[in-house]
Each structure stands twice: as C-alpha cells, then as structure tokens.
Scaffold this motif. Structure first.
Motif, PDB file in Angstrom:
ATOM      1  N   GLU A 189      54.771  45.862  37.389  1.00 39.18           N
ATOM      2  CA  GLU A 189      54.325  44.952  36.328  1.00 39.18           C
ATOM      3  C   GLU A 189      54.167  43.531  36.864  1.00 39.18           C
ATOM      4  O   GLU A 189      53.204  42.834  36.493  1.00 39.18           O
ATOM      5  CB  GLU A 189      55.304  44.974  35.153  1.00 39.18           C
ATOM      6  N   ASP A 190      55.072  43.113  37.738  1.00 43.72           N
ATOM      7  CA  ASP A 190      54.957  41.788  38.362  1.00 43.72           C
ATOM      8  C   ASP A 190      53.676  41.686  39.178  1.00 43.72           C
ATOM      9  O   ASP A 190      52.958  40.681  39.116  1.00 43.72           O
ATOM     10  CB  ASP A 190      56.155  41.505  39.273  1.00 43.72           C
ATOM     11  N   ILE A 191      53.385  42.744  39.931  1.00 37.79           N
ATOM     12  CA  ILE A 191      52.178  42.752  40.758  1.00 37.79           C
ATOM     13  C   ILE A 191      50.930  42.752  39.880  1.00 37.79           C
ATOM     14  O   ILE A 191      49.971  42.014  40.156  1.00 37.79           O
ATOM     15  CB  ILE A 191      52.187  43.962  41.715  1.00 37.79           C
ATOM     16  N   GLU A 192      50.935  43.559  38.836  1.00 39.08           N
ATOM     17  CA  GLU A 192      49.789  43.602  37.920  1.00 39.08           C
ATOM     18  C   GLU A 192      49.520  42.221  37.341  1.00 39.08           C
ATOM     19  O   GLU A 192      48.374  41.771  37.282  1.00 39.08           O
ATOM     20  CB  GLU A 192      50.040  44.595  36.791  1.00 39.08           C
ATOM     21  N   LYS A 193      50.564  41.553  36.899  1.00 38.31           N
ATOM     22  CA  LYS A 193      50.405  40.221  36.308  1.00 38.31           C
ATOM     23  C   LYS A 193      49.874  39.228  37.340  1.00 38.31           C
ATOM     24  O   LYS A 193      48.997  38.416  37.047  1.00 38.31           O
ATOM     25  CB  LYS A 193      51.732  39.747  35.739  1.00 38.31           C
ATOM     26  N   ALA A 194      50.398  39.309  38.557  1.00 35.43           N
ATOM     27  CA  ALA A 194      49.934  38.414  39.615  1.00 35.43           C
ATOM     28  C   ALA A 194      48.460  38.655  39.923  1.00 35.43           C
ATOM     29  O   ALA A 194      47.684  37.699  40.086  1.00 35.43           O
ATOM     30  CB  ALA A 194      50.783  38.598  40.869  1.00 35.43           C
ATOM     31  N   VAL A 195      48.048  39.932  39.977  1.00 28.54           N
ATOM     32  CA  VAL A 195      46.649  40.260  40.273  1.00 28.54           C
ATOM     33  C   VAL A 195      45.745  39.763  39.145  1.00 28.54           C
ATOM     34  O   VAL A 195      44.659  39.228  39.394  1.00 28.54           O
ATOM     35  CB  VAL A 195      46.472  41.777  40.512  1.00 28.54           C
ATOM     36  N   GLU A 196      46.189  39.918  37.915  1.00 26.68           N
ATOM     37  CA  GLU A 196      45.399  39.443  36.775  1.00 26.68           C
ATOM     38  C   GLU A 196      45.150  37.945  36.843  1.00 26.68           C
ATOM     39  O   GLU A 196      44.134  37.458  36.338  1.00 26.68           O
ATOM     40  CB  GLU A 196      46.115  39.772  35.468  1.00 26.68           C
ATOM     41  N   ASN A 197      46.041  37.201  37.477  1.00 30.67           N
ATOM     42  CA  ASN A 197      45.942  35.744  37.528  1.00 30.67           C
ATOM     43  C   ASN A 197      45.242  35.220  38.774  1.00 30.67           C
ATOM     44  O   ASN A 197      45.139  34.005  38.956  1.00 30.67           O
ATOM     45  CB  ASN A 197      47.335  35.123  37.407  1.00 30.67           C
ATOM     46  N   LEU A 198      44.766  36.117  39.632  1.00 24.52           N
ATOM     47  CA  LEU A 198      44.082  35.671  40.841  1.00 24.52           C
ATOM     48  C   LEU A 198      42.700  35.108  40.512  1.00 24.52           C
ATOM     49  O   LEU A 198      42.003  35.622  39.647  1.00 24.52           O
ATOM     50  CB  LEU A 198      43.916  36.836  41.821  1.00 24.52           C
ATOM     51  N   ALA A 199      42.341  34.071  41.242  1.00 26.02           N
ATOM     52  CA  ALA A 199      40.983  33.526  41.146  1.00 26.02           C
ATOM     53  C   ALA A 199      40.034  34.552  41.776  1.00 26.02           C
ATOM     54  O   ALA A 199      40.461  35.389  42.581  1.00 26.02           O
ATOM     55  CB  ALA A 199      40.903  32.201  41.902  1.00 26.02           C
ATOM     56  N   PRO A 200      38.754  34.519  41.408  1.00 30.36           N
ATOM     57  CA  PRO A 200      37.809  35.515  41.928  1.00 30.36           C
ATOM     58  C   PRO A 200      37.827  35.653  43.455  1.00 30.36           C
ATOM     59  O   PRO A 200      37.819  36.772  43.977  1.00 30.36           O
ATOM     60  CB  PRO A 200      36.453  35.028  41.429  1.00 30.36           C
ATOM     61  N   GLY A 201      37.879  34.552  44.163  1.00 30.61           N
ATOM     62  CA  GLY A 201      37.910  34.611  45.630  1.00 30.61           C
ATOM     63  C   GLY A 201      39.183  35.240  46.145  1.00 30.61           C
ATOM     64  O   GLY A 201      39.167  36.017  47.115  1.00 30.61           O
ATOM     65  N   GLU A 202      40.294  34.905  45.513  1.00 33.68           N
ATOM     66  CA  GLU A 202      41.571  35.490  45.907  1.00 33.68           C
ATOM     67  C   GLU A 202      41.594  36.983  45.593  1.00 33.68           C
ATOM     68  O   GLU A 202      42.140  37.782  46.355  1.00 33.68           O
ATOM     69  CB  GLU A 202      42.727  34.801  45.185  1.00 33.68           C
ATOM     70  N   LEU A 203      40.997  37.366  44.474  1.00 32.86           N
ATOM     71  CA  LEU A 203      40.932  38.777  44.100  1.00 32.86           C
ATOM     72  C   LEU A 203      40.115  39.555  45.129  1.00 32.86           C
ATOM     73  O   LEU A 203      40.502  40.657  45.534  1.00 32.86           O
ATOM     74  CB  LEU A 203      40.339  38.947  42.704  1.00 32.86           C
ATOM     75  N   ALA A 204      39.005  38.994  45.576  1.00 33.59           N
ATOM     76  CA  ALA A 204      38.178  39.652  46.590  1.00 33.59           C
ATOM     77  C   ALA A 204      38.963  39.817  47.891  1.00 33.59           C
ATOM     78  O   ALA A 204      38.904  40.876  48.536  1.00 33.59           O
ATOM     79  CB  ALA A 204      36.903  38.855  46.836  1.00 33.59           C
ATOM     80  N   LYS A 205      39.707  38.798  48.272  1.00 32.09           N
ATOM     81  CA  LYS A 205      40.514  38.857  49.488  1.00 32.09           C
ATOM     82  C   LYS A 205      41.608  39.914  49.339  1.00 32.09           C
ATOM     83  O   LYS A 205      41.859  40.706  50.252  1.00 32.09           O
ATOM     84  CB  LYS A 205      41.122  37.488  49.771  1.00 32.09           C
ATOM     85  N   PHE A 206      42.269  39.951  48.178  1.00 33.35           N
ATOM     86  CA  PHE A 206      43.299  40.944  47.925  1.00 33.35           C
ATOM     87  C   PHE A 206      42.706  42.343  47.949  1.00 33.35           C
ATOM     88  O   PHE A 206      43.280  43.255  48.536  1.00 33.35           O
ATOM     89  CB  PHE A 206      43.977  40.695  46.576  1.00 33.35           C
ATOM     90  N   ARG A 207      41.555  42.527  47.328  1.00 30.06           N
ATOM     91  CA  ARG A 207      40.905  43.837  47.278  1.00 30.06           C
ATOM     92  C   ARG A 207      40.596  44.334  48.693  1.00 30.06           C
ATOM     93  O   ARG A 207      40.847  45.498  49.012  1.00 30.06           O
ATOM     94  CB  ARG A 207      39.621  43.770  46.450  1.00 30.06           C
ATOM     95  N   ALA A 208      40.066  43.455  49.537  1.00 34.75           N
ATOM     96  CA  ALA A 208      39.758  43.837  50.916  1.00 34.75           C
ATOM     97  C   ALA A 208      41.031  44.230  51.657  1.00 34.75           C
ATOM     98  O   ALA A 208      41.055  45.235  52.377  1.00 34.75           O
ATOM     99  CB  ALA A 208      39.055  42.690  51.632  1.00 34.75           C
ATOM    100  N   TRP A 209      42.095  43.437  51.470  1.00 29.88           N
ATOM    101  CA  TRP A 209      43.364  43.772  52.115  1.00 29.88           C
ATOM    102  C   TRP A 209      43.877  45.117  51.620  1.00 29.88           C
ATOM    103  O   TRP A 209      44.296  45.959  52.417  1.00 29.88           O
ATOM    104  CB  TRP A 209      44.415  42.689  51.825  1.00 29.88           C
ATOM    105  N   PHE A 210      43.837  45.338  50.309  1.00 26.99           N
ATOM    106  CA  PHE A 210      44.369  46.579  49.754  1.00 26.99           C
ATOM    107  C   PHE A 210      43.562  47.786  50.204  1.00 26.99           C
ATOM    108  O   PHE A 210      44.125  48.842  50.492  1.00 26.99           O
ATOM    109  CB  PHE A 210      44.454  46.532  48.228  1.00 26.99           C
ATOM    110  N   ASP A 211      42.243  47.637  50.281  1.00 25.42           N
ATOM    111  CA  ASP A 211      41.402  48.744  50.761  1.00 25.42           C
ATOM    112  C   ASP A 211      41.820  49.161  52.171  1.00 25.42           C
ATOM    113  O   ASP A 211      41.944  50.349  52.466  1.00 25.42           O
ATOM    114  CB  ASP A 211      39.921  48.354  50.746  1.00 25.42           C
ATOM    115  N   GLU A 212      42.033  48.176  53.051  1.00 22.06           N
ATOM    116  CA  GLU A 212      42.467  48.479  54.418  1.00 22.06           C
ATOM    117  C   GLU A 212      43.860  49.102  54.424  1.00 22.06           C
ATOM    118  O   GLU A 212      44.113  50.073  55.140  1.00 22.06           O
ATOM    119  CB  GLU A 212      42.460  47.218  55.268  1.00 22.06           C
ATOM    120  N   PHE A 213      44.762  48.560  53.630  1.00 21.45           N
ATOM    121  CA  PHE A 213      46.129  49.078  53.523  1.00 21.45           C
ATOM    122  C   PHE A 213      46.117  50.526  53.042  1.00 21.45           C
ATOM    123  O   PHE A 213      46.759  51.393  53.637  1.00 21.45           O
ATOM    124  CB  PHE A 213      46.914  48.188  52.556  1.00 21.45           C
TER     125      PHE A 213
END
Length: 66
Positions: free
Chosen positions: A5-29
């Motif tokens: 739930e903490d992670i979900e909330k943090a992801v919801e609050n990411l700016a679009p650029g940060e979300l794209a960076k997180f998505r790329a990292w998660f895809d590789e992970f």
C-alpha cells in the motif's frame, strides 16, 4: 498500512517523468526475475517434459511455422 500500500501510494504520487523512469526500472527488474526463474526451472529439469513434447510434435509433423 502495508508495504504494498505504501508503494502504491508513492507510485500514484509520481510525476509523469518519474513514473516513466520507475516503469523502465520495474520492467528491467521484472524481466530479470523472470529470466532467473526460467534458468532455475531449466536447471532443475522442470521444462524437460515440455521440451520433449515439443520435439515429438515437430518430429511427427504437428509443428507449424510462426
């Protein structure tokens, strides 16, 4: 609140650029974890039966080109 739930909330609050960076990292992970599982299953022989079935299908002419 749980870690998820903490992670979900943090992801919801990411700016679009940060979300794209997180998505790329998660895809590789996620891909690396998947690869590790396939390698482990292969090493442990868990895929041998499937491979044998596929080769038998090919030998019997039941395979088709993609």
């Amino acid at each position: 609140m749980s870690n998820v739930e903490d992670i979900e909330k943090a992801v919801e609050n990411l700016a679009p650029g940060e979300l794209a960076k997180f998505r790329a990292w998660f895809d590789e992970f996620d891909a690396a974890r998947f690869d590790e599982r396939i390698e482990r299953d292969t090493r442990d022989g868990k895929l041998d039966k499937l491979a044998e079935q596929a080769l038998a299908a090919h030998r019997d002419g039941r395979a088709r080109e993609l």
